[in-house]
Motif scaffolding. Structure first.
Motif, PDB file in Angstrom:
ATOM      1  N   PRO A  59     -28.021 -18.324  -6.741  1.00 49.76           N
ATOM      2  CA  PRO A  59     -26.920 -17.782  -7.546  1.00 49.76           C
ATOM      3  C   PRO A  59     -26.787 -16.283  -7.281  1.00 49.76           C
ATOM      4  N   GLN A  60     -25.650 -15.878  -6.765  1.00 46.09           N
ATOM      5  CA  GLN A  60     -25.467 -14.483  -6.377  1.00 46.09           C
ATOM      6  C   GLN A  60     -24.572 -13.714  -7.344  1.00 46.09           C
ATOM      7  N   ILE A  61     -23.532 -14.395  -7.851  1.00 46.35           N
ATOM      8  CA  ILE A  61     -22.603 -13.750  -8.778  1.00 46.35           C
ATOM      9  C   ILE A  61     -22.303 -14.711  -9.925  1.00 46.35           C
ATOM     10  N   ALA A  62     -22.148 -14.153 -11.119  1.00 51.33           N
ATOM     11  CA  ALA A  62     -21.719 -14.949 -12.271  1.00 51.33           C
ATOM     12  C   ALA A  62     -20.289 -14.561 -12.608  1.00 51.33           C
ATOM     13  N   ALA A 113     -10.864 -20.119 -19.264  1.00 50.32           N
ATOM     14  CA  ALA A 113     -10.609 -20.804 -20.529  1.00 50.32           C
ATOM     15  C   ALA A 113     -11.524 -20.312 -21.654  1.00 50.32           C
ATOM     16  N   ASP A 114     -12.708 -19.822 -21.294  1.00 50.08           N
ATOM     17  CA  ASP A 114     -13.660 -19.354 -22.302  1.00 50.08           C
ATOM     18  C   ASP A 114     -14.438 -18.177 -21.731  1.00 50.08           C
ATOM     19  N   PRO A 115     -14.057 -16.939 -22.058  1.00 46.18           N
ATOM     20  CA  PRO A 115     -14.730 -15.756 -21.507  1.00 46.18           C
ATOM     21  C   PRO A 115     -16.207 -15.663 -21.859  1.00 46.18           C
ATOM     22  N   GLY A 116     -16.660 -16.454 -22.829  1.00 45.76           N
ATOM     23  CA  GLY A 116     -18.066 -16.419 -23.209  1.00 45.76           C
ATOM     24  C   GLY A 116     -18.945 -17.289 -22.331  1.00 45.76           C
ATOM     25  N   ILE A 117     -18.340 -18.047 -21.432  1.00 45.59           N
ATOM     26  CA  ILE A 117     -19.098 -18.939 -20.547  1.00 45.59           C
ATOM     27  C   ILE A 117     -19.011 -18.410 -19.118  1.00 45.59           C
ATOM     28  N   TRP A 118     -20.171 -18.318 -18.472  1.00 43.41           N
ATOM     29  CA  TRP A 118     -20.243 -17.810 -17.100  1.00 43.41           C
ATOM     30  C   TRP A 118     -20.629 -18.936 -16.161  1.00 43.41           C
ATOM     31  N   THR A 119     -20.018 -18.952 -14.984  1.00 50.41           N
ATOM     32  CA  THR A 119     -20.368 -19.914 -13.954  1.00 50.41           C
ATOM     33  C   THR A 119     -20.831 -19.151 -12.720  1.00 50.41           C
ATOM     34  N   THR A 120     -21.748 -19.708 -11.979  1.00 49.73           N
ATOM     35  CA  THR A 120     -22.346 -18.978 -10.871  1.00 49.73           C
ATOM     36  C   THR A 120     -21.667 -19.295  -9.542  1.00 49.73           C
TER      37      THR A 120
END
Length: 633
Positions: free
Chosen positions: A33-36, A41-48
């Motif tokens: 995982p390099q960037i999150a 749709a939901d700024p509180g959730i991060w995807t890698t």
């Protein structure tokens, strides 16, 4: 002349450019995982985004840049906040041998026009319609400018589509011909006076401090076995922000972006991203502390918080003496108190930062020692460092396990530091820039026998720790001939919760004075504490108490300097120093000349009133807050 030299680290010799590290990570650890990134749709959730996925995006964009006519050595300006596209774009440009010219998105039309013209940019990337308008107003004087790309209208996706016909081997071939000493970035100094100057920084310049810091400090950025995570909110338009990006991508650190640095948004991002390490400037750490204090007072726990703060400082100071070999460490009672506050206060403070922060770095200006002790005492050791645009970022840092708070640490391995007889700091090392673009006289003037003259004043102790005492050009000389460096006084004043900014004045005046602005959030909190009684009586009591509180803050700052250097007069101003009124640079430095011009009448009145103050008035009791200075109007 006082000098301190560090041996060069044993490091792998750099063979190519900055984009190579991303390619090598994608090849070696494609699933890392390099960037999150946030979900729309939901700024509180991060995807890698993995290293392999990031490299694919960079190569696809680079193909679009090639089909658009970009060639090695072309300069492309990026005028955007700290966001994911900034990282993809900069690495795509470096992959094809182009040079990045960062521009603060808040820059004026005149500043943008000057930078684009001086650098000879062939393209500029802006964030939104406001950026289009700013660049558009300058296009007539920019014959070299061929492209203006807007991020918010999908310009990068369009470039990717245009580049589909270009083979990926073309990008790989261009990347392979980039040399370590090729120019990577033209970083313009924010400039407190005159036109900004473009510092030519090579790929080697930018990689050197990153690799040195990763070799010696990366293990402090997360608990053992965890991948470090850094939320980047410093502007990538500044070399400090670029260095943070480089550290993450060269060191396998998870990188998140936060373009909005408003208090509410940044707090929410810290809670959802949960960084293990912070990179910030002293202002951020000062603001966090004031927010902690304000929250405690609002909930009726102000006295508890202040006792916990003092215990944290005492514990950190005792621990510092122990590790430096000058003391035995915290005693039993202090350790017991610290353990109690760890359970009731300190872990809650860390939770407000996401709950995982185990360390931090402060740069841009020196961090106040008392503030550094507080953070160390609550479990967040801040490694204060020093650097400037001309040195591609950091050139000193606190050594791990030998931190000496109140200094900016020691020279990084491979970097040498000297302090000239007049107190100016001189630097030599692999991160020192090539020179100023189109300005040979300024480049020549910046060096003394091969050493970069930083313009900063400092002192080295016997162990090589550097303390910054101010800027050479900022030294004040009173009418009595006393030289005063204002930085230390201003730093001490800002630590007080009510004080937002401070500018020390006094050139050709009989004594040192200060212009002060109040922290709007803490001032509102202060007002809320005066809710009883009639309005006129409340205002009078509030004004009197505030007057005395500011006097106490100035007296506390005066306690650290001699009588002749102390602030004898001051005035509270109704407006802050910020970029919109031209009183701060984009990197948050004071424009002292502009401030002196803007408030010339207030300064004159301050000194005229001081002439009526009785002679027995002592410097510990600064004299001026006229009845007319009602900051609540």
């Amino acid at each position: 002349m006082h000098a301190f030299e560090n041996p060069s680290p044993a490091a792998t010799v750099m063979q190519g450019g900055l984009a190579d590290s991303l390619f090598e990570t994608a090849r070696r650890e494609p699933d890392l995982p390099q960037i999150a990134r946030r979900l729309d749709a939901d700024p509180g959730i991060w995807t890698t985004v993995t290293a392999a996925e990031l490299w694919d995006e960079v190569v696809d964009l680079a193909r679009g840049l090639v089909v658009s006519g970009l060639r090695p050595g072309n300069r492309v300006a990026v005028m955007a906040r700290t966001r994911y596209e900034w990282t993809v774009l900069s690495y795509a440009l470096w992959a094809v041998g182009a040079e990045v010219v960062p521009i603060y998105p808040t820059s004026s039309h005149e500043q943008v026009a000057w930078i684009l013209q001086d650098a000879g940019c062939v393209a500029v990337v802006v964030e939104d319609e406001q950026g289009i308008m700013t660049v558009g107003s300058a296009c007539a004087s920019l014959p070299s400018l061929r492209h203006v790309w807007q991020l918010d209208t999908g310009a990068l996706a369009q470039l990717v589509e245009r580049g589909r016909a270009i083979p990926t081997t073309t990008v790989d071939s261009l990347r392979r011909i980039v040399l370590p000493d090729s120019t990577a970035v033209i970083a313009y100094t924010s400039g407190t006076t005159g036109h900004p100057k473009g510092c030519a920084l090579t790929h080697r310049n930018l990689a050197s401090p990153c690799d040195t810091l990763l070799a010696g400090w990366r293990h402090t950025a997360a608990p053992p076995g965890e991948q470090p995570a850094v939320l980047a909110f410093l502007p990538f338009s500044h070399v400090y922000g670029i260095m943070v990006q480089g550290l993450c991508l060269r060191g396998g650190i998870l990188l998140g972006h936060e373009p909005d640095v408003s208090e509410e948004t940044l707090s929410a991002a810290l809670l959802s991203f949960r960084p293990t390490y912070l990179y910030a400037v002293p202002f951020v750490f000062e603001k966090l502390y004031k927010n902690f204090l304000r929250t405690a007072q609002r909930t009726g726990r102000g006295a508890l918080f202040e006792r916990a703060v003092q215990t944290a400082k005492d514990f950190a100071a005792a621990t510092e003496r122990q590790r430096l070999g000058t003391g035995s460490g915290p005693g039993f009672d202090l350790r017991l108190q610290h353990t109690l506050y760890e359970k009731t206060v300190y872990r809650k403070l860390r939770a407000a930062l996401g709950g995982r922060v185990c360390g931090a770095v402060s740069g841009g200006s020196p961090l106040n020692r008392e503030l550094a002790l507080f953070y160390a005492g609550i479990g967040i050791v801040i490694h204060d460092g020093y650097g400037l645009t001309e040195t591609s970022g950091g050139i000193t840092a606190q050594p791990v396990g030998r931190e000496k708070f109140g200094t900016v640490g020691r020279a990084l391995p491979g970097t040498d530091i000297r302090v000239a007889e007049d107190g100016e700091i001189l630097v030599w090392g692999p991160s020192v820039f090539q020179g100023y673009v189109n300005d040979p006289p300024s480049t020549y003037a910046a060096f003394q026998d091969g050493w970069l003259a930083t313009g900063d004043l400092g002192r080295l102790d016997a162990e090589g720790y550097l303390a910054i005492t101010g800027r050479k050009k900022d030294v004040i000389i009173t009418s009595g001939g006393k030289s005063v460096a204002p930085a230390a006084l201003e730093e001490r004043l800002r630590v007080h919760p009510l004080i937002h900014q401070a500018v020390v004045v006094g050139d050709n005046r009989p004594c040192v004075g200060a212009l002060i602005t109040l922290d709007p959030d803490f001032l509102a909190h202060w007002r809320g504490a005066w809710s009883k009684g009639g309005a006129s009586a409340r205002d009078a009591r509030e004004e009197n108490e505030l007057r005395e509180e500011v006097r106490r803050a100035v007296a506390a700052a005066n306690s650290t300097v001699s009588r002749s250097e102390s602030i004898r007069v001051f005035r509270v101003l109704p407006e802050p120093f910020d970029q919109t009124n031209g009183l701060l640079t984009p990197s948050m430095k004071l424009r002292r000349d502009a401030i002196s011009r803007r408030f010339a009448a207030e300064i004159d009145a301050m000194y005229q009133t001081s002439s009526r103050v009785p002679r027995e008035y002592t410097p510990s009791e600064p004299s001026i807050w006229d009845d007319s200075d009602n900051v609540f109007r």
